[in-house]
Design an enzyme around this catalytic site. Structure first.
Site, PDB file in Angstrom:
ATOM      1  N   SER A 267       0.825  -1.201   0.000  1.00 30.88           N
ATOM      2  CA  SER A 267       0.000   0.000   0.000  1.00 30.88           C
ATOM      3  C   SER A 267       0.865   1.259   0.000  1.00 30.88           C
ATOM      4  O   SER A 267       1.747   1.413  -0.839  1.00 30.88           O
ATOM      5  CB  SER A 267      -0.956  -0.046   1.193  1.00 30.88           C
ATOM      6  N   ASP A 556      -8.950  -3.430  -6.034  1.00 31.13           N
ATOM      7  CA  ASP A 556      -8.883  -4.280  -4.838  1.00 31.13           C
ATOM      8  C   ASP A 556      -9.731  -3.730  -3.697  1.00 31.13           C
ATOM      9  O   ASP A 556      -9.461  -4.007  -2.535  1.00 31.13           O
ATOM     10  CB  ASP A 556      -7.426  -4.458  -4.382  1.00 31.13           C
ATOM     11  N   HIS A 609      -7.560  -5.518  -0.532  1.00 27.10           N
ATOM     12  CA  HIS A 609      -6.340  -4.734  -0.359  1.00 27.10           C
ATOM     13  C   HIS A 609      -5.420  -5.285   0.730  1.00 27.10           C
ATOM     14  O   HIS A 609      -4.204  -5.397   0.515  1.00 27.10           O
ATOM     15  CB  HIS A 609      -6.724  -3.282  -0.044  1.00 27.10           C
TER      16      HIS A 609
END
Length: 654
Positions: A267, A556, A609
């Protein structure tokens, strides 16, 4: 009359009156005894009262007995089951699961160990935003018992006990971007900093466990923790986090016979490590002084997981109204509840005030100019529009409407007297004319959304713009791009001179991911947030990607495909001005599949995610590269979407 005489009369009258009352009481009792009807009536009353008292006491006793028995039985059963669970061999739950679902597949680490793969290159894990633990080292009196303990991550028990105290300590100073005076919150170190976000909710734990299966241990693994609230450069200014990462990578390479590290950022950690690679080669004191070949000497591969390289539209919605899809739906189902002062916690305003102090969130504001990306089955929707005030403006061609200029509208007629607001937000400086001008502008793209944030929150954006940038570089050799605010934007910085390095984009697909929002002006009132996602807006068909005021595309759930995949699909593919040494890039997409049953937990094929870090296919790719495999040996690109076609539509000078 003398005092003695008065005293005598008082005592005499008092004694006479008492004697009289006594005689009345005796006479009365004698008459009651002589009267048989009175005696019967009195017996009936006493009998009725005693029976009523017995009935009430029996009911009361029965109720309490039942409650106590119920609680006792439940507690006994719970503790007995807990005892059995902890006492039974580990093979029994596994046997039960296999009896229900059939033989379970081997975890990737076990599978690859059977194939003979062993640990080779040291591995560096870089957590993203909110997933790393934070602990308190100095605080207010309300947090005295928390010194040295986790304030973020773990059980979050302190939030429920003392929410206002907790929010005060987890927030940064709105002016400096550092800790408020008298408060010190620091990142947790070691692998435990981000193995689990909360009890039972894994982040890196599954990858760490599978790395252990092929021979990794703590001396060959490093969790590059940092305070994810701070701007990237401020993590170095306050904690020397970038220096610590540099030193630990050098130590790993030195203690593993010169083998380069495999870096796995997740991320926002991908943007943080992009910033690091530019910092480490920049001469001191502005950078780490490692030299132009430091990355080439120390890094084998960077495997970015769910990287928002071009930003996430969610960040705009959070900065504007502290909403995303789920929060907006909750707000619609319970109108006004989250806006009220509940037990002293004005939820939305406290969350916005805290969120707006976390400078790192600006790194995820969408980057680049107005661009079109994912296809959508909502007719006429322009995906370059992140915010639209009304469904019609999301669908109408820009040449067919006029947009009001909001940037020069004065904010004189304030809706609220900010001195009366317990939680100060910059919205308190705005008046009805300013709010109307924002709505009358109708639509906001990636570029004009920045103008919007500068208008509604100038102090906030002044701090954010000093640490991050969101444009596209015309000339990367311009000396201005040596400033650190450009280093995390892949469209305004160069990759290091490391032709043998490989860079991956690993991300999930097949999930509805927020791409744009339909807004409305909320009812004006003192000290409130004036803008709100309009959850009443939906598309014209059941399969429309416009639902509950949110436009969605593929991704996602957090990062759209184009943001995660564009740089490796086009921007860095081959020798480009963003990748002058021709570092090889690969895209590996993981198609989402929900868990087949509850025993699978969050699933071994999830594309979500965070759950992606438990995806067996992704873990296998990471382990193979850590064991020495190259991108070609993995099979090169693996895609399910039209990422290459979408990337070609973006007109970018390479």
């Amino acid at each position: 009359m003398s005092c003695k005489t008065l005293s005598f009369y008082r005592s005499y009258l008092g004694s006479e009156s008492i004697s009289f009352l006594r005689r009345r009481k005796v006479d009365s009792s004698k008459s009651q005894i002589l009267d048989p009807s009175f005696e019967k009536e009195d017996d009936k009353k006493n009998q009725y009262k005693s029976s009523q008292r017995r009935s009430y006491s029996s009911k009361k006793g029965s109720c309490w007995d039942n409650c106590c028995w119920f609680i006792g039985v439940m507690c006994s059963v719970w503790w007995f089951l807990l005892f059995l669970y902890n006492a039974m061999p580990d093979s029994i739950p596994q046997y039960v699961a296999m009896a229900i679902t059939g033989p379970l597949p081997d975890p990737p680490g076990v599978k690859l160990r059977k194939e003979g793969l062993t640990a080779s290159h040291p591995v560096v894990l870089v957590p993203g935003i909110v997933t790393g633990g934070l602990e308190l080292w100095e605080g207010r009196q309300c947090a005295e018992r928390l010194l040295g303990k986790r304030l973020w991550g773990g059980s979050f028990g302190e939030f429920y006990k003392r929410p206002l105290c907790w929010l005060e300590h987890i927030s940064l100073d709105n002016e400096t971007g550092f800790d408020p005076p008298g408060i010190r919150v620091r990142p947790v170190s070691g692998l435990v900093a981000a193995d689990y976000f909360a009890r039972g909710y894994f982040v890196w734990a599954v990858i760490i466990a599978n790395l252990a299966h092929i021979g990794y241990e703590e001396k060959s693994l490093y969790m590059a923790t940092y305070d994810w609230r701070l701007s990237f450069q401020n993590t170095e200014v306050r904690d020397q986090s970038l220096t610590r990462i540099k030193s630990n990578i050098e130590l790993l390479v030195a203690t593993h016979g010169g083998k380069k590290v495999v870096v796995v950022p997740h991320s926002m950690g991908a943007q943080y490590f992009l910033h690091f690679m530019k910092w480490v080669e920049t001469p001191a004191p502005r950078g780490g002084g490692g030299g132009s070949d430091w990355c080439a000497k120390h890094i084998k591969t960077v495997m970015n997981v769910g990287a928002p390289f071009l930003g996430s539209p969610r960040s705009i919605a959070l900065q504007l109204s502290i909403e995303i899809r789920d929060i907006a739906n909750l707000r619609a189902q319970a109108p006004g509840f989250l806006d009220r002062d509940v037990f002293g916690l004005q939820t939305f305003k406290h969350l916005m005030r805290t969120f707006r102090t976390w400078d790192a969130t600006f790194s995820m504001v969408p980057k680049g100019q107005n661009r079109k990306s994912n296809v959508c089955n909502t007719k006429g929707v322009n995906y370059g529009r992140l915010i639209s005030f009304g469904k019609e403006w999301a669908e109408t061609h820009s040449s067919k409407f006029e947009r009001a200029d909001f940037k020069n509208v004065a904010k004189d007629d304030k809706v609220a007297n900010s001195s009366n607001c317990d939680i100060w937000l910059e919205y308190h400086e705005m008046g009805n004319k300013a709010i109307k001008a924002v709505a009358d502008h109708k639509v906001y793209t990636a570029e004009s959304s920045l103008d919007l944030l500068h208008y509604v929150a100038p102090k906030l954006m002044a701090r954010g713009s000093s640490h991050f940038s969101y444009g596209i570089a015309d000339n990367l050799d311009d000396p201005k791009y040596e400033h650190y605010k450009y280093w995390s934007n892949p469209l305004e910085t160069k990759l290091p001179n490391a032709p043998d390095m490989e860079i991956y984009s690993l991300y999930g697909v097949g999930l509805s991911t927020e791409r744009g929002y339909i807004y409305k002006v909320s009812s004006p009132s003192d000290c409130q947030i004036p803008f709100q996602i309009d959850t009443s807006v939906n598309g014209d068909s059941e399969d429309s990607c416009l639902k509950d005021g949110v436009l969605s595309g593929d991704g996602d759930e957090t990062v759209p495909v184009i943001s995660a995949g564009f740089m490796c699909a086009k921007g860095w593919r081959g020798k480009t001005r963003f990748n002058p040494s021709g570092i090889r890039t690969y895209i590996r997409e993981y198609k989402h599949a929900p868990p087949a049953n509850l025993l699978e937990g969050r699933g071994t094929q999830s594309g979500s995610h965070v759950d992606l870090l438990g995806n067996f296919a992704l873990i296998e790719d990471v382990l193979r590269v850590a064991a020495g495999a190259s991108g070609e040996e993995l099979g090169g690109d693996r895609v399910y979407t039209d990422i290459f076609k979408w990337s070609e539509r973006i007109n970018l000078q390479l």
